[in-house]
Every structure is written in C-alpha cells, then in structure tokens.
Design a protein around this motif. Structure first.
Motif, PDB file in Angstrom:
ATOM      1  N   ASN A   4       1.027  -1.316  -0.042  1.00 11.13           N
ATOM      2  CA  ASN A   4      -0.331  -0.321  -0.124  1.00 11.13           C
ATOM      3  C   ASN A   4       0.574   1.261   0.372  1.00 11.13           C
ATOM      4  O   ASN A   4       1.814   1.046  -0.290  1.00 11.13           O
ATOM      5  CB  ASN A   4      -1.097   0.588   1.150  1.00 11.13           C
ATOM      6  N   ARG A  12      -5.774  -7.121  -0.162  1.00  8.73           N
ATOM      7  CA  ARG A  12      -6.846  -6.871  -0.281  1.00  8.73           C
ATOM      8  C   ARG A  12      -7.867  -7.037  -0.976  1.00  8.73           C
ATOM      9  O   ARG A  12      -8.139  -8.011  -1.726  1.00  8.73           O
ATOM     10  CB  ARG A  12      -6.381  -5.302  -0.741  1.00  8.73           C
ATOM     11  N   SER A  93      -8.520  -5.017   8.505  1.00 11.42           N
ATOM     12  CA  SER A  93      -9.230  -3.403   8.705  1.00 11.42           C
ATOM     13  C   SER A  93     -10.012  -4.020   7.490  1.00 11.42           C
ATOM     14  O   SER A  93     -10.503  -4.419   6.299  1.00 11.42           O
ATOM     15  CB  SER A  93      -8.505  -2.983   8.552  1.00 11.42           C
ATOM     16  N   GLN A  95     -12.106  -0.490   4.944  1.00 14.96           N
ATOM     17  CA  GLN A  95     -11.997   0.208   3.617  1.00 14.96           C
ATOM     18  C   GLN A  95     -12.296   0.654   3.005  1.00 14.96           C
ATOM     19  O   GLN A  95     -13.569  -0.444   2.698  1.00 14.96           O
ATOM     20  CB  GLN A  95     -10.054   0.266   3.872  1.00 14.96           C
ATOM     21  N   GLU A  96     -13.287   1.882   2.945  1.00 16.80           N
ATOM     22  CA  GLU A  96     -13.624   2.045   1.474  1.00 16.80           C
ATOM     23  C   GLU A  96     -12.986   1.358   0.758  1.00 16.80           C
ATOM     24  O   GLU A  96     -11.773   1.301   0.602  1.00 16.80           O
ATOM     25  CB  GLU A  96     -14.024   3.733   1.319  1.00 16.80           C
ATOM     26  N   THR A  99      -9.285   2.331  -1.554  1.00 17.50           N
ATOM     27  CA  THR A  99      -8.708   3.634  -0.187  1.00 17.50           C
ATOM     28  C   THR A  99      -7.659   2.918   1.120  1.00 17.50           C
ATOM     29  O   THR A  99      -8.231   1.524   0.882  1.00 17.50           O
ATOM     30  CB  THR A  99      -9.109   4.696  -0.408  1.00 17.50           C
ATOM     31  N   ASN A 100      -7.552   3.914   1.457  1.00 20.64           N
ATOM     32  CA  ASN A 100      -6.973   3.739   3.106  1.00 20.64           C
ATOM     33  C   ASN A 100      -8.247   4.056   3.902  1.00 20.64           C
ATOM     34  O   ASN A 100      -7.929   4.304   5.500  1.00 20.64           O
ATOM     35  CB  ASN A 100      -5.911   4.368   2.783  1.00 20.64           C
ATOM     36  N   THR A 101      -9.332   5.191   3.937  1.00 18.95           N
ATOM     37  CA  THR A 101     -10.340   5.274   4.450  1.00 18.95           C
ATOM     38  C   THR A 101     -10.765   4.354   5.254  1.00 18.95           C
ATOM     39  O   THR A 101     -11.558   3.526   4.754  1.00 18.95           O
ATOM     40  CB  THR A 101     -11.246   6.352   3.765  1.00 18.95           C
ATOM     41  N   LEU A 102     -10.828   4.114   6.490  1.00 17.76           N
ATOM     42  CA  LEU A 102     -11.485   3.413   7.713  1.00 17.76           C
ATOM     43  C   LEU A 102     -12.354   2.971   7.588  1.00 17.76           C
ATOM     44  O   LEU A 102     -13.513   4.309   7.266  1.00 17.76           O
ATOM     45  CB  LEU A 102     -10.807   3.264   9.110  1.00 17.76           C
ATOM     46  N   SER A 203     -13.666  -0.899  13.456  1.00 12.63           N
ATOM     47  CA  SER A 203     -13.345  -0.392  12.063  1.00 12.63           C
ATOM     48  C   SER A 203     -11.813  -1.862  11.703  1.00 12.63           C
ATOM     49  O   SER A 203     -11.700  -1.853  10.404  1.00 12.63           O
ATOM     50  CB  SER A 203     -13.188   0.815  11.414  1.00 12.63           C
ATOM     51  N   SER A 204     -11.487  -2.217  12.451  1.00 11.25           N
ATOM     52  CA  SER A 204     -10.008  -3.803  12.163  1.00 11.25           C
ATOM     53  C   SER A 204     -10.345  -3.881  13.569  1.00 11.25           C
ATOM     54  O   SER A 204     -10.454  -4.060  14.984  1.00 11.25           O
ATOM     55  CB  SER A 204      -9.181  -2.514  11.919  1.00 11.25           C
TER      56      SER A 204
END
Length: 230
Positions: A4, A12, A93, A95-96, A99-102, A203-204
């Motif tokens: 990433n 992923r 985790s 994520q969207e 992306t890396n957005t949780l 979220s994770s």
C-alpha cells in the motif's frame, strides 16, 4: 498481495460488502515479525520460518511468506497457512473500496474453522482474538478450550482458543471449489470452529494465529476463516 501507499504489504479482498451505501474492502496486513510458538519444546532452536527464540532477531519478517501466509477466498472463506512452530499476528481492517479510509461497522463476527490437535501429534493450532466481546462455540463443546484475559477496556477481552487433546481429531475442512460448504460440515467439524464477536464501531481487528509444535513433522497447516457484519 500488494504494497500500500505506506509501504506495508497487504492482502486486499475487494468489495466484500457495503455499509451505508459505501463499498467495503477487507484488508489484511501483517503486524510485527513471526516468532516461535510458545508450545515449542526448544525455544532456542530455529523454527521452520527462520526465526529464532531471541526476541531481538528480526531478520525474517513473516510477511515475506517465511512463517505463514493468508490466501485468497474460496467459497466465501479465506485460508491462513502457518508453518510448523510459528506464531503470527494479522490486522484485518475494513476500508472504503480502493482507499485506506477506515469504515466503522455496526459490529463484526469472525469465524475460524479447523482448530485441531491430533493425539500424540506434532502440531496444535491456536488462535487469539484481541479486544473481542465474546467467543461462541457449539453448545456443550468439549473439543475447544477458551482462555479469557480482560484488556482493561470495559466489555472487551483477549480470547485464546485452542483444542483439547483428542483421540480422533475432527476431519479437516476443505472449502475449495467443489469440495465442502457450510451445509456439509460434520458435527465434529462444527465443534472445531469458533466465532468471535466484536463491538459496534469496529473498523479493524487483530488476530494471533499459532501452529505450535513439540517436534518436527508436518511442515505446515491451515485454518479457514470468514466474517460477517450485522
């Protein structure tokens, strides 16, 4: 697997679900280095992934595939393969997508299948769910043993689940295509599975996977896993 934006290796799983109209990826990354499993009889010797019992020895990171590796989905589940005498840690985790957005979920359930310790065998499969609300096994289950350690956060504990020694282990699960499905699991295979429940806002999660050994023997073993959100 891929790397990433921060340089961390990851696996992923793309678009595994959605929440509040947003597509979600499940991302598995590797936490720390592989290490000898504590059940190993000689902790100063090398494990099969090249790690020694010396905590300062970080020459071989398990995320290079030396100690264990997660594998892609099959029939909606994934498989964690571990090498004999190792313990590894993963962060999973949500994520969207792309992306890396949780993404905070309303809760999460993670199930692990195929925890075994054959009679007089060289290996024992174990898993620790960190910061979970509870773990769930079959009613009346005597196949698995659970140890709970409070984390200090109200309502959350670390749960280590391991099989008791059996004269006959549960048949190995095989969720590869055209093999098994949930509907075909035997009663004993159901006894060898565990589900961890995580709280709203998750979220994770962090999970320790362990394949302990007292002697050389089978060089690897695998546990299947999958999850769902309410």
């Amino acid at each position: 697997g891929s790397t990433n934006a921060t340089g961390t290796k990851e696996l992923r799983y793309i678009a595994v679900g959605s929440h509040a109209g947003q597509s979600i990826d499940m991302v598995m990354t590797f936490v720390g280095h592989g290490q000898l499993a504590t059940y190993t009889s000689n902790e100063t010797s090398q494990s099969s992934c090249g790690q020694t019992g010396n905590a300062s020895d970080t020459s071989t990171q398990w995320n290079e595939g030396k100690c264990g590796k997660p594998e892609v989905c099959s029939n909606g589940l994934s498989r964690m393969t571990l090498y004999l005498g190792t313990k590894v840690t993963t962060e999973i985790s949500f994520q969207e997508t792309g992306t890396n957005t949780l993404v905070s979920l309303p809760g999460f359930y993670l199930s692990v299948y195929d925890l075994n310790w054959p009679d007089k065998g060289p290996r024992k499969e174990m898993v620790t769910f960190r910061n979970a609300v509870q773990v769930i096994t079959n009613v009346g289950n005597t196949y698995l043993n659970t140890t709970e350690i409070a984390t200090g956060t109200e309502g959350l504990s670390n749960y280590t689940v391991e099989p008791t020694r059996q004269t006959a282990e549960a048949e190995h699960v095989n969720f590869k295509p055209r093999k098994q499905s949930w509907a075909t699991l035997t009663d004993k295979q159901m006894d060898a599975m565990v589900t961890a429940r995580y709280p709203a806002g998750t979220s994770s999660i962090v999970v320790d996977w362990q394949l302990s050994s007292t002697k050389s023997g089978k060089k690897w073993s695998a546990m299947w896993f999958g999850g769902a959100s309410p």
